[in-house]
Scaffold this motif. Structure first.
Motif, mmCIF file in Angstrom:
data_model
loop_
_atom_site.group_PDB
_atom_site.id
_atom_site.type_symbol
_atom_site.label_atom_id
_atom_site.label_comp_id
_atom_site.label_asym_id
_atom_site.label_seq_id
_atom_site.Cartn_x
_atom_site.Cartn_y
_atom_site.Cartn_z
ATOM 1 N N ASP A 40 -39.440 57.940 37.372
ATOM 2 C CA ASP A 40 -40.101 57.024 38.057
ATOM 3 C C ASP A 40 -39.162 56.788 39.381
ATOM 4 O O ASP A 40 -38.119 56.082 39.176
ATOM 5 C CB ASP A 40 -40.165 55.578 37.172
ATOM 6 C CG ASP A 40 -40.929 54.675 38.096
ATOM 7 O OD1 ASP A 40 -41.308 55.035 39.302
ATOM 8 O OD2 ASP A 40 -41.022 53.568 37.529
ATOM 9 N N PRO A 41 -39.561 57.209 40.463
ATOM 10 C CA PRO A 41 -38.540 57.122 41.697
ATOM 11 C C PRO A 41 -38.438 55.745 42.040
ATOM 12 O O PRO A 41 -37.388 55.194 42.513
ATOM 13 C CB PRO A 41 -39.753 57.703 42.727
ATOM 14 C CG PRO A 41 -40.566 58.817 42.120
ATOM 15 C CD PRO A 41 -40.929 58.270 40.633
ATOM 16 N N ARG A 42 -39.246 54.815 41.768
ATOM 17 C CA ARG A 42 -39.053 53.230 41.830
ATOM 18 C C ARG A 42 -37.964 52.911 40.894
ATOM 19 O O ARG A 42 -37.252 51.832 41.202
ATOM 20 C CB ARG A 42 -40.308 52.576 41.671
ATOM 21 C CG ARG A 42 -41.394 52.761 42.701
ATOM 22 C CD ARG A 42 -42.641 52.330 42.179
ATOM 23 N NE ARG A 42 -43.238 53.242 41.000
ATOM 24 C CZ ARG A 42 -44.375 53.048 40.498
ATOM 25 N NH1 ARG A 42 -45.287 52.380 41.063
ATOM 26 N NH2 ARG A 42 -44.624 53.768 39.349
ATOM 27 N N THR A 43 -37.550 53.349 39.793
ATOM 28 C CA THR A 43 -36.407 53.079 38.973
ATOM 29 C C THR A 43 -35.266 53.395 39.650
ATOM 30 O O THR A 43 -34.134 52.643 39.758
ATOM 31 C CB THR A 43 -36.448 53.629 37.541
ATOM 32 O OG1 THR A 43 -37.770 53.031 36.906
ATOM 33 C CG2 THR A 43 -35.297 53.036 36.739
ATOM 34 N N LEU A 44 -35.206 54.650 40.389
ATOM 35 C CA LEU A 44 -34.127 55.074 41.158
ATOM 36 C C LEU A 44 -33.807 54.487 42.260
ATOM 37 O O LEU A 44 -32.596 54.041 42.526
ATOM 38 C CB LEU A 44 -34.271 56.534 41.557
ATOM 39 C CG LEU A 44 -33.170 57.072 42.298
ATOM 40 C CD1 LEU A 44 -31.683 57.277 41.381
ATOM 41 C CD2 LEU A 44 -33.710 58.543 42.781
ATOM 42 N N TRP A 45 -34.824 53.877 42.975
ATOM 43 C CA TRP A 45 -34.951 53.121 44.339
ATOM 44 C C TRP A 45 -35.964 52.064 44.120
ATOM 45 O O TRP A 45 -37.140 52.338 44.581
ATOM 46 C CB TRP A 45 -34.704 53.759 45.489
ATOM 47 C CG TRP A 45 -34.393 53.036 46.681
ATOM 48 C CD1 TRP A 45 -33.594 51.935 46.779
ATOM 49 C CD2 TRP A 45 -34.654 53.264 48.101
ATOM 50 N NE1 TRP A 45 -33.469 51.495 48.051
ATOM 51 C CE2 TRP A 45 -34.353 52.204 48.817
ATOM 52 C CE3 TRP A 45 -35.512 54.147 48.507
ATOM 53 C CZ2 TRP A 45 -34.423 52.260 50.027
ATOM 54 C CZ3 TRP A 45 -35.796 54.231 49.869
ATOM 55 C CH2 TRP A 45 -35.139 53.005 50.687
ATOM 56 N N SER A 46 -35.740 50.781 44.079
ATOM 57 C CA SER A 46 -37.108 50.035 43.794
ATOM 58 C C SER A 46 -37.675 49.503 45.024
ATOM 59 O O SER A 46 -38.848 49.306 44.975
ATOM 60 C CB SER A 46 -36.554 48.525 43.400
ATOM 61 O OG SER A 46 -35.679 47.778 44.210
ATOM 62 N N ALA B 166 -31.427 62.098 40.467
ATOM 63 C CA ALA B 166 -32.260 62.087 39.236
ATOM 64 C C ALA B 166 -33.910 62.027 40.090
ATOM 65 O O ALA B 166 -34.601 60.896 39.966
ATOM 66 C CB ALA B 166 -32.113 60.931 38.488
ATOM 67 N N ARG C 7 -34.908 56.959 35.450
ATOM 68 C CA ARG C 7 -34.658 57.245 36.666
ATOM 69 C C ARG C 7 -35.215 58.510 37.391
ATOM 70 O O ARG C 7 -35.552 58.702 38.562
ATOM 71 C CB ARG C 7 -33.039 57.118 36.872
ATOM 72 C CG ARG C 7 -32.557 55.813 36.939
ATOM 73 C CD ARG C 7 -31.048 55.922 36.677
ATOM 74 N NE ARG C 7 -30.318 56.383 37.704
ATOM 75 C CZ ARG C 7 -30.127 55.718 38.947
ATOM 76 N NH1 ARG C 7 -30.364 54.557 39.150
ATOM 77 N NH2 ARG C 7 -29.617 56.442 39.992
ATOM 78 N N ARG C 8 -35.424 59.370 36.574
ATOM 79 C CA ARG C 8 -35.866 60.788 36.990
ATOM 80 C C ARG C 8 -37.188 60.833 36.949
ATOM 81 O O ARG C 8 -37.938 61.443 37.798
ATOM 82 C CB ARG C 8 -35.404 61.695 35.722
ATOM 83 C CG ARG C 8 -35.688 63.168 36.467
ATOM 84 C CD ARG C 8 -34.728 64.368 35.492
ATOM 85 N NE ARG C 8 -33.381 64.258 35.575
ATOM 86 C CZ ARG C 8 -32.529 64.586 36.497
ATOM 87 N NH1 ARG C 8 -33.202 65.316 37.417
ATOM 88 N NH2 ARG C 8 -31.371 64.473 36.557
ATOM 89 N N GLU D 219 -30.479 58.945 31.483
ATOM 90 C CA GLU D 219 -31.501 57.821 32.280
ATOM 91 C C GLU D 219 -32.641 58.578 32.624
ATOM 92 O O GLU D 219 -32.980 58.585 33.822
ATOM 93 C CB GLU D 219 -30.681 57.649 33.210
ATOM 94 C CG GLU D 219 -29.505 56.760 33.122
ATOM 95 C CD GLU D 219 -28.864 56.199 34.423
ATOM 96 O OE1 GLU D 219 -28.706 54.872 34.784
ATOM 97 O OE2 GLU D 219 -28.014 57.112 35.046
#
Length: 392
Positions: free
Chosen positions: A80-86, A156, A77-78, A74
C-alpha cells in the motif's frame, strides 16, 4: 534531503504554476521525462491491485523469497503506497530501456568466458536513474509546488504492479515487466507526488499461450506461470545467496557468474526493442565476455577497481570468485585447473570450497583424490572439507 537513508529523495516546492491544468501538466511532464532520457512514462493512483497483493503474499508465505528477508518486512508498506507515504495522491512510473545490442545468450557457448547479466555490464542503474529522477522531480516541484518522493528499487515499492497500472507494460509469466515497445528490457523508477494527476489506462497481459521464458530457465525456477521460486533462480543464487551455491544448481549455472538473462532474452516481445540509448548503461567492453582465468586472478583491490560504479561490486570479491570458480568447473577446460588449484589456498573458505569443487570437475578421479588427501590434512573449515570429501 529527508529520507536519504531509505533511498528516498524528499523534495518540496512552493510555486503553483501548472497544478490547476492537470492534462497540460501531464503532457509537459511526459515530454520532460523523455528529454531526460526516460523511454516510458505513465501515471497511476497509489493503489496495488488485489491480485498482485495476493501473489506477493503467497510468494512470502511459501518462502520463495529465500534469504531476502527485507521483502517480508513490513508488508503493508510494500502493498500500500499510502502506508509508505500517507500524502501520496499519484504515482509517476518511468522506464529506461536497457536493451542489449547483441543476444546475451551467445556467450553461454564460450565456456572459458563469463556470462554477466546485461543490466550489470555498465554503470549501476540505481545511480544513473536516480539522478535523472531527481532532476525530473525538481522540475515538477518548480512547476507545481507539489511534494514528491523518488524511489529506484531501494524502498518498499512494488514497481512492477505500479508500472502495469500506469500502462507501461505488464508482468509477464517470468514475473518481470514486459513492454510492447521494449520487450523485457526496462529499468523502473517511481515518483510519488501529492498532486492529483490524470491516470493512464493499465496495460493488459499480452503473453497469451507463450511459454518461452518459462521453458528457457536452466534451473526450473518457475513452478507455474507468473510464479518465481527465487531460491532456484540463478540471479538469486549468484547475487543474493551468501553461502556456497547449492550442489543441485551448480552444473545448470554453466558460465553465468552474475545474474541470468535467459528468461528475459527468450521473450518474443524483445523483437520490438531497440538497444538502450543511455550511454552510462551501455555495456563496458571489459564486461561483455571476460575470460574466467583473468577474473579468478582478481584480488580485492583489483576487483574493486574493475567494478567501480558497477552493481557487481556490492557482492564483494569472495562471492564473485565463488561464482567464477563454479563457471571454471563447468568449463570442461583442463587448462583452467591450475587457476582453481591456486584458489584452494585462498583465505576465504567460500572461495576455497568452490575451488575444490572446480578441481573435482576438471581433474580425473585419481588426481583429485591425491589432491584432496593433502588438502584434508590441514583444512580447518567443515564446509570446505565437505567439498573435498564429496568426490572421495
Amino acid at each position: 534531503m529527508a529520507g536519504r537513508r531509505a533511498g528516498v529523495a524528499d523534495l518540496r516546492g512552493s510555486r503553483l504554476l501548472s497544478a490547476n491544468a492537470p492534462d497540460a501538466l501531464k503532457a509537459a511532464l511526459a515530454a520532460e521525462a523523455l528529454k531526460l532520457g526516460f523511454d516510458a512514462v505513465g501515471m497511476t493512483a497509489p493503489v496495488i491491485g488485489s491480485e498482485r497483493i495476493a501473489a506477493f503474499e503467497r510468494f512470502i508465505a511459501s518462502g520463495q523469497h529465500g534469504d531476502m528477508d527485507w521483502l517480508a518486512r513490513e508488508p503493508a508498506r510494500r502493498t500500500d503506497p499510502r502506508t509508505l507515504w500517507s500524502e501520496v495522491r499519484s504515482v509517476i512510473m518511468l522506464g529506461v530501456n536497457y536493451g542489449p545490442d547483441e543476444d546475451p545468450r551467445a556467450v553461454l557457448d564460450q565456456r572459458s568466458r563469463a556470462a554477466i547479466s546485461v543490466y550489470a555490464r555498465g554503470d549501476d542503474y540505481h545511480d544513473v536513474i536516480k539522478k535523472n529522477l531527481k532532476t525530473l522531480a525538481r522540475w515538477l516541484v518548480a512547476q507545481t509546488g507539489g511534494d514528491v518522493k523518488v524511489f529506484v528499487d531501494t524502498a518498499a515499492v512494488m514497481e512492477k504492479p505500479l508500472a502495469e497500472a500506469a500502462g507501461i507494460g505488464w508482468q509477464g509469466k517470468h514475473t518481470n515487466l514486459v513492454s510492447r515497445g521494449f520487450g523485457s528490457w526496462l529499468f523502473l523508477g517511481a515518483i510519488y507526488t501529492t498532486l492529483e494527476l490524470p491516470v493512464d489506462a493499465p496495460e493488459r497481459d499480452h503473453c497469451g499461450s507463450c511459454r518461452a521464458c518459462l521453458d528457457s530457465c536452466p534451473t526450473a525456477a518457475f513452478p507455474a506461470p507468473y510464479s518465481l521460486d527465487a531460491r532456484r533462480c540463478i540471479s538469486y543464487l549468484t547475487i543474493e545467496n551468501k553461502g556456497p551455491i547449492p550442489r543441485e544448481f551448480r552444473k545448470a549455472m554453466g558460465n553465468r557468474i552474475y545474474g541470468c538473462d535467459d528468461c528475459l532474452a527468450a521473450c518474443p516481445w524483445n523483437k520490438f526493442a531497440q538497444a538502450g540509448r543511455e550511454a552510462k548503461l551501455a555495456a563496458r567492453d571489459a564486461l561483455r565476455a571476460p575470460a574466467l582465468d583473468e577474473l579468478a586472478a582478481l584480488d580485492d583491490a583489483a576487483f574493486r577497481a574493475l567494478f567501480t560504479k558497477s552493481p557487481i561490486k556490492r557482492i564483494g570479491r569472495d562471492r564473485f570468485l565463488r561464482n567464477v570458480l563454479i563457471a571454471i568447473g563447468n568449463s570442461g577446460e583442463a587448462g583452467l585447473a591450475p587457476v582453481a588449484e591456486r584458489l584452494t589456498a585462498d583465505p576465504n573458505p567460500l572461495v576455497r570450497g568452490a575451488a575444490a569443487w572446480a578441481l573435482g570437475q576438471l581433474l580425473d578421479v585419481i588426481a583429485f583424490m591425491r589432491r584432496a588427501e593433502v588438502a584434508l590434512a590441514t583444512e580447518p573449515d567443515d564446509s570446505v572439507r565437505a567439498e573435498w570429501e564429496a568426490r572421495c
